[in-house]
Design a protein around this motif. Structure first.
Motif, mmCIF file in Angstrom:
data_model
loop_
_atom_site.group_PDB
_atom_site.id
_atom_site.type_symbol
_atom_site.label_atom_id
_atom_site.label_comp_id
_atom_site.label_asym_id
_atom_site.label_seq_id
_atom_site.Cartn_x
_atom_site.Cartn_y
_atom_site.Cartn_z
ATOM 1 N N ILE A 192 0.289 2.391 4.131
ATOM 2 C CA ILE A 192 -0.130 3.222 3.012
ATOM 3 C C ILE A 192 0.432 2.589 1.740
ATOM 4 O O ILE A 192 1.645 2.450 1.594
ATOM 5 C CB ILE A 192 0.380 4.676 3.143
ATOM 6 N N LEU A 193 -0.452 2.203 0.843
ATOM 7 C CA LEU A 193 -0.037 1.514 -0.377
ATOM 8 C C LEU A 193 0.241 2.475 -1.525
ATOM 9 O O LEU A 193 1.201 2.284 -2.275
ATOM 10 C CB LEU A 193 -1.097 0.495 -0.791
ATOM 11 N N GLU A 194 -0.629 3.481 -1.674
ATOM 12 C CA GLU A 194 -0.411 4.439 -2.754
ATOM 13 C C GLU A 194 -1.262 5.682 -2.547
ATOM 14 O O GLU A 194 -2.250 5.667 -1.812
ATOM 15 C CB GLU A 194 -0.722 3.834 -4.121
ATOM 16 N N LEU A 195 -0.844 6.736 -3.199
ATOM 17 C CA LEU A 195 -1.596 7.992 -3.248
ATOM 18 C C LEU A 195 -1.589 8.441 -4.699
ATOM 19 O O LEU A 195 -0.527 8.616 -5.288
ATOM 20 C CB LEU A 195 -0.950 9.063 -2.362
ATOM 21 N N ARG A 196 -2.785 8.587 -5.255
ATOM 22 C CA ARG A 196 -2.902 9.039 -6.644
ATOM 23 C C ARG A 196 -3.603 10.385 -6.678
ATOM 24 O O ARG A 196 -4.441 10.670 -5.840
ATOM 25 C CB ARG A 196 -3.718 8.054 -7.477
ATOM 26 N N GLU A 197 -3.263 11.163 -7.676
ATOM 27 C CA GLU A 197 -3.966 12.427 -7.890
ATOM 28 C C GLU A 197 -4.189 12.594 -9.385
ATOM 29 O O GLU A 197 -3.399 12.124 -10.190
ATOM 30 C CB GLU A 197 -3.201 13.610 -7.315
ATOM 31 N N TRP A 198 -5.304 13.222 -9.732
ATOM 32 C CA TRP A 198 -5.596 13.493 -11.125
ATOM 33 C C TRP A 198 -6.412 14.774 -11.217
ATOM 34 O O TRP A 198 -7.123 15.141 -10.292
ATOM 35 C CB TRP A 198 -6.287 12.312 -11.804
ATOM 36 N N PRO A 199 -6.301 15.477 -12.351
ATOM 37 C CA PRO A 199 -7.027 16.737 -12.520
ATOM 38 C C PRO A 199 -8.526 16.486 -12.687
ATOM 39 O O PRO A 199 -8.938 15.485 -13.251
ATOM 40 C CB PRO A 199 -6.422 17.340 -13.791
ATOM 41 N N ASP A 200 -9.302 17.429 -12.181
ATOM 42 C CA ASP A 200 -10.755 17.365 -12.302
ATOM 43 C C ASP A 200 -11.241 18.756 -12.709
ATOM 44 O O ASP A 200 -10.833 19.752 -12.110
ATOM 45 C CB ASP A 200 -11.377 16.940 -10.974
ATOM 46 N N LEU A 212 -6.305 7.772 -1.810
ATOM 47 C CA LEU A 212 -5.311 7.143 -0.951
ATOM 48 C C LEU A 212 -5.774 5.715 -0.684
ATOM 49 O O LEU A 212 -6.932 5.487 -0.326
ATOM 50 C CB LEU A 212 -5.181 7.899 0.369
ATOM 51 N N ARG A 213 -4.896 4.749 -0.906
ATOM 52 C CA ARG A 213 -5.211 3.343 -0.661
ATOM 53 C C ARG A 213 -4.317 2.849 0.469
ATOM 54 O O ARG A 213 -3.100 3.048 0.439
ATOM 55 C CB ARG A 213 -4.984 2.526 -1.929
ATOM 56 N N ALA A 214 -4.946 2.224 1.477
ATOM 57 C CA ALA A 214 -4.208 1.734 2.647
ATOM 58 C C ALA A 214 -4.764 0.384 3.075
ATOM 59 O O ALA A 214 -5.927 0.065 2.814
ATOM 60 C CB ALA A 214 -4.318 2.728 3.790
ATOM 61 N N GLU A 215 -3.924 -0.380 3.746
ATOM 62 C CA GLU A 215 -4.321 -1.694 4.239
ATOM 63 C C GLU A 215 -4.072 -1.774 5.739
ATOM 64 O O GLU A 215 -3.044 -1.315 6.231
ATOM 65 C CB GLU A 215 -3.512 -2.788 3.533
ATOM 66 N N SER A 216 -5.028 -2.363 6.452
ATOM 67 C CA SER A 216 -4.887 -2.527 7.892
ATOM 68 C C SER A 216 -3.928 -3.669 8.197
ATOM 69 O O SER A 216 -4.061 -4.760 7.651
ATOM 70 C CB SER A 216 -6.250 -2.815 8.523
ATOM 71 N N LYS A 217 -2.975 -3.411 9.092
ATOM 72 C CA LYS A 217 -2.066 -4.451 9.589
ATOM 73 C C LYS A 217 -2.439 -4.857 11.006
ATOM 74 O O LYS A 217 -1.751 -5.632 11.621
ATOM 75 C CB LYS A 217 -0.618 -3.981 9.623
ATOM 76 N N ALA A 218 -3.543 -4.307 11.501
ATOM 77 C CA ALA A 218 -3.952 -4.533 12.883
ATOM 78 C C ALA A 218 -4.605 -5.905 13.044
ATOM 79 O O ALA A 218 -5.126 -6.473 12.094
ATOM 80 C CB ALA A 218 -4.928 -3.451 13.325
ATOM 81 N N MET A 219 -4.599 -6.395 14.260
ATOM 82 C CA MET A 219 -5.246 -7.667 14.589
ATOM 83 C C MET A 219 -6.703 -7.440 14.996
ATOM 84 O O MET A 219 -7.461 -8.393 15.117
ATOM 85 C CB MET A 219 -4.485 -8.367 15.718
ATOM 86 N N THR A 220 -7.064 -6.182 15.238
ATOM 87 C CA THR A 220 -8.430 -5.836 15.634
ATOM 88 C C THR A 220 -8.913 -4.679 14.767
ATOM 89 O O THR A 220 -8.148 -4.097 14.008
ATOM 90 C CB THR A 220 -8.494 -5.417 17.118
ATOM 91 N N THR A 221 -10.166 -4.340 14.917
ATOM 92 C CA THR A 221 -10.746 -3.221 14.186
ATOM 93 C C THR A 221 -10.058 -1.918 14.595
ATOM 94 O O THR A 221 -9.775 -1.702 15.767
ATOM 95 C CB THR A 221 -12.259 -3.127 14.479
ATOM 96 N N VAL A 222 -9.782 -1.063 13.620
ATOM 97 C CA VAL A 222 -9.096 0.208 13.857
ATOM 98 C C VAL A 222 -10.007 1.349 13.410
ATOM 99 O O VAL A 222 -10.643 1.274 12.364
ATOM 100 C CB VAL A 222 -7.773 0.266 13.055
#
Length: 127
Positions: A45-53, A62-72
Motif C-alpha cells: 500500500i503506497l498511499e491513501l488520499r481523501e478529499w471532500p466532494d 488508494l494506490r497500491a503496487e503488486s509485489k507478487a511474481m504472478t497475477t493476483v
C-alpha cells in the motif's frame, strides 16, 4: 571502579536509552493504517488520499503496487460510518474484484454515500 569501566557503563546506558526511545508504539505505522484493513502478502500500500466532494461527502483514492511474481486477484470494499459510529448501509459496501499484474501499480477510487458518512474503513482481501 576504574575510569574505563565508568565510561563503558555510561556509554552502555546511553545506548540502551536511545534504543528504547525508538521503540514507541505506532511510530512505524504508516499513515493509512488507521483506515485500511489488509494483512496480505502481495500488495504494497503506497498511499491513501481523501478529499471532500460536494455530492458524495468524501472521495478516496488508494494506490497500491503488486509485489507478487504472478497475477493476483483481490477483493475490496469500503465501509462507511456516521459520526456516532453507526455504519451507513449502502450498496457501495459490496465487495468488488480486481486483477493485478506483477509489478503493476493500481489506483482504486471510491466515493462516499453522502455527507452523513464521516469515517470509513477500506478492506482488502487476496483471493
Amino acid at each position: 571502579m576504574t575510569i574505563l569501566k565508568r565510561i563503558m557503563v555510561v556509554f552502555g546506558l546511553a545506548l540502551l536509552v536511545s534504543a528504547c526511545a525508538g521503540l514507541r508504539q505506532g511510530d512505524d505505522a504508516p499513515a493509512w493504517a488507521a483506515h485500511v484493513s489488509y494483512d496480505g502478502r502481495y500488495l504494497d500500500i503506497l498511499e491513501l488520499r481523501e478529499w471532500p466532494d460536494r455530492e458524495t461527502g468524501t472521495k478516496l483514492m488508494l494506490r497500491a503496487e503488486s509485489k507478487a511474481m504472478t497475477t493476483v486477484r483481490i477483493s475490496f470494499r469500503v465501509l462507511w460510518y456516521r459520526a456516532d459510529g453507526q455504519p451507513v448501509t449502502t450498496v457501495l459496501g459490496k465487495w468488488q474484484e480486481r486483477t493485478i499484474e506483477p509489478g503493476q501499480t493500481v489506483e482504486i477510487v471510491q466515493s462516499g454515500p453522502g455527507p452523513e458518512a464521516v469515517d470509513y474503513r477500506f478492506e482488502i482481501a487476496e483471493k
